[in-house]
Design an enzyme around this catalytic site. Structure first.
Site, PDB file in Angstrom:
ATOM      1  N   GLY A 158     -10.540  27.207 134.074  1.00 43.79           N
ATOM      2  CA  GLY A 158     -10.769  27.245 135.515  1.00 43.79           C
ATOM      3  C   GLY A 158     -10.013  28.431 136.080  1.00 43.79           C
TER       4      GLY A 158
ATOM      5  N   ASN B 252      -6.133  29.034 135.511  1.00 45.42           N
ATOM      6  CA  ASN B 252      -5.708  30.138 134.647  1.00 45.42           C
ATOM      7  C   ASN B 252      -4.700  31.044 135.361  1.00 45.42           C
ATOM      8  OD1 ASN B 252      -7.545  29.198 132.757  1.00 45.42           O
ATOM      9  ND2 ASN B 252      -9.075  30.760 133.204  1.00 45.42           N
TER      10      ASN B 252
ATOM     11  N   GLY C 162     -12.667  46.840 133.090  1.00 46.19           N
ATOM     12  CA  GLY C 162     -12.445  46.574 131.672  1.00 46.19           C
ATOM     13  C   GLY C 162     -11.792  47.734 130.964  1.00 46.19           C
TER      14      GLY C 162
ATOM     15  N   GLY D  13     -10.308  50.812 132.821  1.00 50.07           N
ATOM     16  CA  GLY D  13      -9.156  50.711 133.710  1.00 50.07           C
ATOM     17  C   GLY D  13      -9.534  50.074 135.027  1.00 50.07           C
TER      18      GLY D  13
ATOM     19  N   ALA E 190     -10.697  35.181 130.595  1.00 48.63           N
ATOM     20  CA  ALA E 190      -9.449  35.063 131.366  1.00 48.63           C
ATOM     21  C   ALA E 190      -8.682  36.376 131.527  1.00 48.63           C
ATOM     22  CB  ALA E 190      -8.521  33.999 130.781  1.00 48.63           C
ATOM     23  N   ALA E 191      -9.268  37.501 131.109  1.00 53.33           N
ATOM     24  CA  ALA E 191      -8.576  38.783 131.315  1.00 53.33           C
ATOM     25  C   ALA E 191      -8.361  39.043 132.803  1.00 53.33           C
ATOM     26  CB  ALA E 191      -9.370  39.915 130.682  1.00 53.33           C
ATOM     27  N   GLY E 192      -9.386  38.769 133.603  1.00 53.33           N
ATOM     28  CA  GLY E 192      -9.250  38.950 135.053  1.00 53.33           C
ATOM     29  C   GLY E 192      -8.239  37.998 135.655  1.00 53.33           C
ATOM     30  N   ASP E 193      -8.192  36.774 135.141  1.00 50.97           N
ATOM     31  CA  ASP E 193      -7.219  35.807 135.637  1.00 50.97           C
ATOM     32  C   ASP E 193      -5.795  36.231 135.285  1.00 50.97           C
ATOM     33  OD1 ASP E 193      -9.348  34.273 136.564  1.00 50.97           O
ATOM     34  OD2 ASP E 193      -9.483  33.143 134.699  1.00 50.97           O
TER      35      ASP E 193
END
Length: 310
Positions: A38, A42, A222, A225, A249-252
């Site tokens: 979620g 996250n 991504g 950058g 979850a990279a953005g989170d």
């Protein structure tokens, strides 16, 4: 300084496959696992793992998934007193397919997240006086997000919004309430109505968002950058080269570490570097919350990045 995060809480059901299926195709997976997820959950865990006090507001069902989610959040150090347990619905789930390159597709059944309304807003409001930073996302009803933004601004909180998943009826009022918006290239494209895929188009998108009333914009792209922009300047945040395993979850991780940096007293530019480091570390591991960096691993990479800039 503490942070309050308001939004979705899910259990992720993840299948790893050789390639993402096209329409009508069945792909046999290599591995299955479940993990707490979620977007808001996250982000809260990302903040807690960096040692910053954080509270999460949201809703789960009174089911085994919900119990698993609460226990996972508490183990990570998140204050869960703002989470409602609803006996009349099920906890949200996300069905995630990840390919060998780390690309993914996600389908969600929102469950309790769709019922986040007045009770959770009251919990959010009660936590605001002790929180100078509030982080919102769009995994709950947009009317609730808008009301939460109004409450946060009334308390003079620095308000960050991760506009995901993007909705067609994104309210114009919300732009003016936001201190910082953090879309990825797909979300930015949906918000502005043209393709965002690099430096030039990201700057054009940021300009559009400023015209809508947003003070600060970060557009993440991504491996390319990210772009930061305010109404007077913009600069490119260089990517950190890593071996990508799973981008879930990279953005989170980015948003959580950004909020953690601000809560630690860092400048916005320094906090953006925190986000970049956490996002890079998150893609080197599988899963959502399991991929979020520990305090030690985060500061080791952060220090390496700072030394490389000398």
């Amino acid at each position: 300084m503490t942070v309050v995060v308001f939004g979705s809480i899910n259990l992720d059901l993840v299948v790893e496959v050789p390639h993402l299926p096209i329409k009508g195709e069945t792909v046999v997976g290599n591995r299955f696992f479940s993990a707490a997820g979620g977007k808001a959950a996250n982000q809260a865990v990302a903040i807690a793992k960096l040692g910053i006090p954080v509270s999460l507001v949201g809703q789960i069902g009174e089911d085994s998934f919900g119990q698993t989610l609460i226990e996972s959040l508490q183990t990570a150090g998140v204050n869960t007193s703002g989470i409602t347990v609803n006996p009349s619905t099920y906890s949200g789930i996300a069905s995630i397919i990840v390919d060998e390159r780390g690309a993914n597709t996600i389908a969600c059944a929102a469950g309790a997240n769709n019922l986040v309304r007045e009770k959770e807003l009251e919990q959010f409001k009660a936590l605001l006086p002790s929180s100078k930073i509030a982080l919102l996302e769009l995994g709950i009803p947009i009317a609730t997000v808008l009301n939460a933004a109004r409450l946060a601004k009334a308390q003079n909180c620095f308000l960050i919004i991760d506009p995901a998943p993007v909705i067609s009826n994104f309210p114009e009022e919300l732009y003016g309430l936001v201190d910082l918006i953090t879309p990825n290239e797909i979300e930015a494209s949906q918000l502005v109505g043209f393709t965002v895929d690099g430096v030039t188009t990201a700057r054009q998108a940021a300009s559009f968002l400023h015209q809508m009333g947003v003070k600060n914009v970060v557009i993440t792209l991504g491996s390319q950058g990210a772009l930061y922009s305010n109404t007077t300047e913009n600069f490119w945040i260089k990517p950190i080269p890593v071996s990508v395993i799973d981008t879930v979850a990279a953005g989170d991780a980015f948003n959580g570490a950004l909020a953690a940096g601000l809560a630690s007293g860092k400048s916005l530019s320094e906090a953006l570097q925190w986000g970049s480091v956490a996002g890079a570390l998150a893609v080197t591991k599988n899963g959502a919350q399991s991929s979020l960096p520990t305090k030690d691993s985060f500061h080791q990479m952060l220090n390496r990045q700072l030394l490389s800039q000398l």
